[in-house]
Design a protein around this motif. Structure first.
Motif: not given
Lengths: 416, 416
Positions: A281-284, A286, A304-306, A398, B282, B287, B290, B300, B302
């Protein structure tokens, strides 16, 4: 009252923009009991806007305009209507103050044309723009109602739902009003929800029961016309109870709030906080949570541990867990559990939530697109991991992943 | 040729369905060099459909209908137009054969009303429906062109792109096609961009130059009509060059890609990667990045350090930097720099990007809503921090913050 919507904008006629505003306004007018008979789209051309007004006033009592209130010389709606009605244009002072304050606070020179956004048709009521600079207008002349809204949906929606609807209600006066209540569900698909209550939908005419889907959540709108709120509430309560008996475990709100808001409210009661560790989800997740003001009380942050390397560097997950022939891999139940546990420990808060999976477009680690593992680690309790197989394109997978873990988290908190 | 689109369907007026057909047809007509001056939506009501036809034929040479060709008694478009033109309706035999064959092959009884889908207005040309049963119609009378397409997009699109466009080309004969090019800008507002090139917009009629705003970015569409692609490209290149001389530093793409894609492409060339540390956004920056497939090559991961405690725990920023009377605070140039540097070091990659500020609704640390600091740390170089004062509501400030740092990052990479 019969309404016509006139959307103004050449970009609509060129097929560059979809006219979602007409849809939104039509649905909102229907809720007010106002029938829309025509929608018109016209370009940024004063003569043709006037043509459209002339036609609309022969077949409607209310014209709702959207678009053409901005700063550029292509923004002509107020000028066209004022000209048509032989009214002047003056400045709406509070809007001008707001525009000037904004530019001065940013310390940049204001292009003169920005002042146009404070224009107000003579003897009209201003409609506040809470999300932008262009003030809306509403006016009544010879039995015709005119409402002017901006074009950008982000500005149009709050102005329509707030000051414009209030103005319409005030000019419509006493009459049976439509009351409605939104029941919001998660963890169940639209068709399953509909199937579970299809007999109620078919047999009920008051309140009406209308299901619809909305960005990863589904909702049911109960609507009834009544002269008083009490009368409406009594009827809506009965229908709500009937539905709750069937599908109560998925019902997270009886008002229009997103699932993340329901989660924050439950956490707030007990003063608990959570953190997130996201891969697909890459931060979605949060981002969804922090889009709500005040979320810092319940949400502390996350990672975000992509990539695998980041799962190792930021969360300390051993590379042997993630890579190699016999490793469980990044997309696995055990990795989801470790991610949730590690982010909870790192942030020293009550819950850690994790998401790892395959958003697509292609498979990963031999797992098909749509495979998602999500973990919930709670202080002092065993970590729980769920697996889901989700469908849709990359963006939808996502979003559904983020909503799926929020649903499980909501369930866990609500049975606490 | 001037066209009007009439979409027929009560569901559009109730706000249950978005009128994507009008968008699709408008874009397709623009490609054929046909200007659309109006779009109208009317319900499933014969009298009002006729009203709409009467109005449209006074202002257009071509009316494209979509919707109302189906089997039910609500499907009235062919009947309404035939009645208006005093023409009869007959059966299009090949369509009837197809309808009967379909039901017989499925071994089910055909409801009689299905035959209506083979209806054809007298002396019209049939338009084959490759994806459904309702045959389309096209006809020319007294200089007016009429094209009737079905409503379901799955049926409408192939009929429009195939037989309807072929019919239009045949009646129009040889002529010019519209070519257009999108120039995308960031780091400049719509009104400033317009002001910088207002003389070009005003004086240029070929290519036309039309600015518009789109979710945190602004764009200019150049359009020209030409008989060949080469001719069009030559003209578009000249206009692009003129614009580039004025505002080239903001021009990040000459095609419809988002700013984050432009950033990823520049990183890809040199094989560099970045990480993010976000406070007010946030997770939105991560997002956005990605959401693009394949972004793991350049991004990578964050951290989302939404609270001071997390800036300390996850990034190791001293609490004395963040809290206390004399501390710079979380919303400061030096904290933005530390966040960018620490996330770059933690992830050991080429760039660290940070965002800290006040998204609202209320001020924080005595700094007003919209105050944003963003830092870019680069391996082996001094860290750069920018400050911005952004306007808008919470969502808009978050989005503009993310776009602002992407713009600065793009500038840094593009001058490398």
């Amino acid at each position: 009252m019969r309404a016509e919507i006139i959307a103004v904008g050449t970009e609509l006629l060129l097929g560059q923009t979809v006219n979602t505003n007409a849809t939104y306004i039509s649905a909102g007018l229907a809720e007010l009991g106002i029938d829309v008979y025509f929608q018109t789209v016209v370009g940024d051309n004063a003569a043709r806007i006037v043509q459209a007004i002339e036609i609309a006033r022969q077949r409607a009592d209310l014209i709702v305009f959207t678009g053409g209130l901005g700063p550029t010389q292509d923004d002509l709606t107020k000028d066209a209507l004022a000209g048509y009605l032989n009214r002047g244009i003056h400045i709406h002072e509070p809007s001008m103050v707001k525009i000037e304050a904004l530019f001065s606070s940013r310390g940049i020179h204001m292009v003169e044309s920005n002042r146009r956004q404070a224009n107000q048709i003579e003897d009209s009521d201003p409609l506040e723009n809470s999300a932008g600079l262009a003030v809306g207008n509403a006016l009544l002349e010879s039995g015709m109602h005119y409402v002017l809204l901006p074009g950008p949906p982000r500005e149009m929606k709050p102005m329509f739902d707030g000051p414009a609807k209030a103005w319409l209600r005030s000019v419509m006066g006493e009459q049976q009003t439509l009351f409605s209540r939104l029941l919001k569900f998660a963890g169940i698909g639209e068709s399953s929800l509909e199937q579970a209550i299809i007999d109620l939908i078919d047999s009920q005419s008051d309140p009406t029961i209308a299901p619809y889907a909305k960005e990863g959540e589904v909702a049911i709108r109960l609507s009834t016309k009544a002269v008083s709120l009490d009368e409406a509430v009594a009827r809506l309560d009965i229908a709500q109870q009937q539905i709750k008996q069937r599908v109560g475990q998925y019902l997270f709100a009886t008002e229009d709030i997103p699932l993340e808001e329901a989660v924050l409210r439950l956490l707030r009661v007990t003063g608990r906080r959570f953190a997130t560790a996201e891969s697909l989800t890459g931060g979605m997740l949060a981002e969804l949570v922090t889009s709500l003001p005040g979320s810092s009380g319940e949400f502390v942050g996350g990672v975000v541990t992509y990539t695998n390397d980041m799962k190792h560097k930021l969360l300390g997950i051993p590379l042997a867990q993630l890579e190699g022939t016999d490793a469980p891999g990044a997309i696995s139940e055990s990795t989801a559990a470790m991610m949730a546990e590690r982010v909870r420990e790192l942030t020293d808060c009550d819950f850690g939530l994790s998401l790892t999976g395959v958003a697509g477009p292609s498979e990963a680690e031999g797992k098909p697109v749509g495979t998602v593992f999500f973990g919930i680690a709670e202080r002092g309790k065993p970590t729980v991991v769920h697996k889901a197989m989700l469908s849709g394109n990359r963006d939808i997978i996502r979003l559904r992943s983020a909503k799926a873990i929020l649903y499980r988290f909501w369930r866990l908190l609500s049975v606490d």
